[in-house]
Design a protein around this motif. Structure first.
Motif, PDB file in Angstrom:
ATOM      1  N   TYR A 153      -0.524   3.900   6.734  1.00 12.82           N
ATOM      2  CA  TYR A 153      -0.647   2.573   6.139  1.00 12.82           C
ATOM      3  C   TYR A 153       0.328   1.584   6.758  1.00 12.82           C
ATOM      4  O   TYR A 153       1.345   1.959   7.345  1.00 12.82           O
ATOM      5  N   GLN A 158      -0.774  -8.426   7.142  1.00 20.22           N
ATOM      6  CA  GLN A 158      -2.128  -7.945   7.421  1.00 20.22           C
ATOM      7  C   GLN A 158      -2.201  -6.454   7.061  1.00 20.22           C
ATOM      8  O   GLN A 158      -2.094  -5.583   7.924  1.00 20.22           O
ATOM      9  N   SER A 160      -3.262  -2.660   6.228  1.00 20.71           N
ATOM     10  CA  SER A 160      -4.303  -1.764   6.730  1.00 20.71           C
ATOM     11  C   SER A 160      -4.048  -0.358   6.188  1.00 20.71           C
ATOM     12  O   SER A 160      -2.921  -0.002   5.850  1.00 20.71           O
ATOM     13  N   SER A 191     -11.154   3.672   6.088  1.00 16.53           N
ATOM     14  CA  SER A 191     -10.225   2.727   6.701  1.00 16.53           C
ATOM     15  C   SER A 191     -10.492   1.332   6.148  1.00 16.53           C
ATOM     16  O   SER A 191     -11.639   0.967   5.883  1.00 16.53           O
ATOM     17  N   SER A 192      -9.437   0.565   5.955  1.00 18.79           N
ATOM     18  CA  SER A 192      -9.585  -0.801   5.458  1.00 18.79           C
ATOM     19  C   SER A 192      -8.547  -1.697   6.117  1.00 18.79           C
ATOM     20  O   SER A 192      -7.489  -1.237   6.551  1.00 18.79           O
ATOM     21  N   ARG A 193      -8.868  -2.970   6.176  1.00 19.25           N
ATOM     22  CA  ARG A 193      -7.945  -3.959   6.737  1.00 19.25           C
ATOM     23  C   ARG A 193      -8.166  -5.279   6.022  1.00 19.25           C
ATOM     24  O   ARG A 193      -9.269  -5.605   5.573  1.00 19.25           O
ATOM     25  N   ASP A 195      -7.266  -9.333   6.703  1.00 22.50           N
ATOM     26  CA  ASP A 195      -6.716 -10.415   7.518  1.00 22.50           C
ATOM     27  C   ASP A 195      -6.634 -11.677   6.672  1.00 22.50           C
ATOM     28  O   ASP A 195      -6.938 -11.664   5.482  1.00 22.50           O
TER      29      ASP A 195
END
Length: 245
Positions: A153, A158, A160, A191-193, A195
């Motif tokens: 992590y 930002q 993620s 998975s994640s992000r 922005d």
């Protein structure tokens, strides 16, 4: 006037070990957390430590909005100042059953804010512990089983997350289902992000067997202010007997 200063001269504490600390964290029905205001008032005041250690700690988290309580015991952790930030590690036992471990570092990001990055692992978490939160959105859904995960992590401007998740003996029950959904084992990678103006979530390498039917595939969700929400999915199964439908 300082008695300690008069007796011993200037005191500089560089390392501190705390034995058997205990903390109660309470989230009320409005979502407010009891320790938030205290931390905000304190700001950055404190000792200029090079290393901080905790041994055999205990944390109880109570969420009044969901009617849930979790306890972490046997907390052993350390934080040490280094050339490229503060390096930390921690290990604890959740609800006397699941071992949780974390390690990583905290440093100042490009925007000036703190960035937490690292990796963690949790073994055999009981899925029924999430029932209070599941019932808030699906009141009649019952979920049982256990899951483990390895996570990397980054939490900052930002955020993620990448997690390899596996589970076993999962059962989901709901009145709308003719019979419970049962899966002895399965795995996937999440998975994640996030922005500034977009969000992405992907679930890949899905491999599971539900009521004897093997399922594999991937799914994803992407959101941008310009295009809105886009969802994609690709799933396949082994040959399914007509009697199983």
């Amino acid at each position: 006037f300082s008695l300690l200063g008069a007796v011993f001269g200037k005191i500089s504490i560089k390392e501190l070990d705390i034995a058997s600390p205990a903390l109660l964290i309470r989230r009320d029905g409005t979502g407010r957390v009891n320790i938030y205001e205290a931390l905000k008032r304190r700001g950055n005041k404190g000792l200029a430590l090079k290393r901080l250690g905790l041994r055999d700690g205990r944390v109880v988290f109570t969420d009044s909005s969901a009617g849930a309580t979790f306890e972490l015991t046997g907390i052993n952790s350390s934080a040490t100042e280094g050339k490229e930030g503060v390096y930390y590690s921690a290990e604890a036992v959740l609800e006397s059953a699941s071992i949780i471990s974390l390690k990583g570092r905290v440093y100042s990001g490009d925007s000036g804010g703190a960035v937490f990055e690292g990796a963690g692992k949790i073994d055999d978490i009981d899925l029924s512990w999430f029932s209070p939160y599941i019932k808030k959105t699906a009141s009649k859904l019952i979920l049982r089983g256990s899951a483990s995960a390895e996570v990397s992590y980054s939490i900052g401007a930002q955020p993620s997350l990448i997690a390899s998740v596996s589970y076993k003996n999962a059962v989901a029950e709901h009145p709308v289902l003719k019979k419970p959904l049962s899966s002895k084992s399965g795995s996937f990678t999440l998975s994640s992000r996030i922005d500034k103006d977009s969000y992405g979530l992907e679930i890949k390498e899905i491999k599971l067997a539900v009521n004897g039917i093997d399922v594999s595939g991937s799914a994803g969700l992407n959101f941008t202010e310009e295009a809105g929400v886009k969802i994609k999915a690709s799933m396949s199964t082994a040959a399914v007997p007509v009697a199983a439908l």
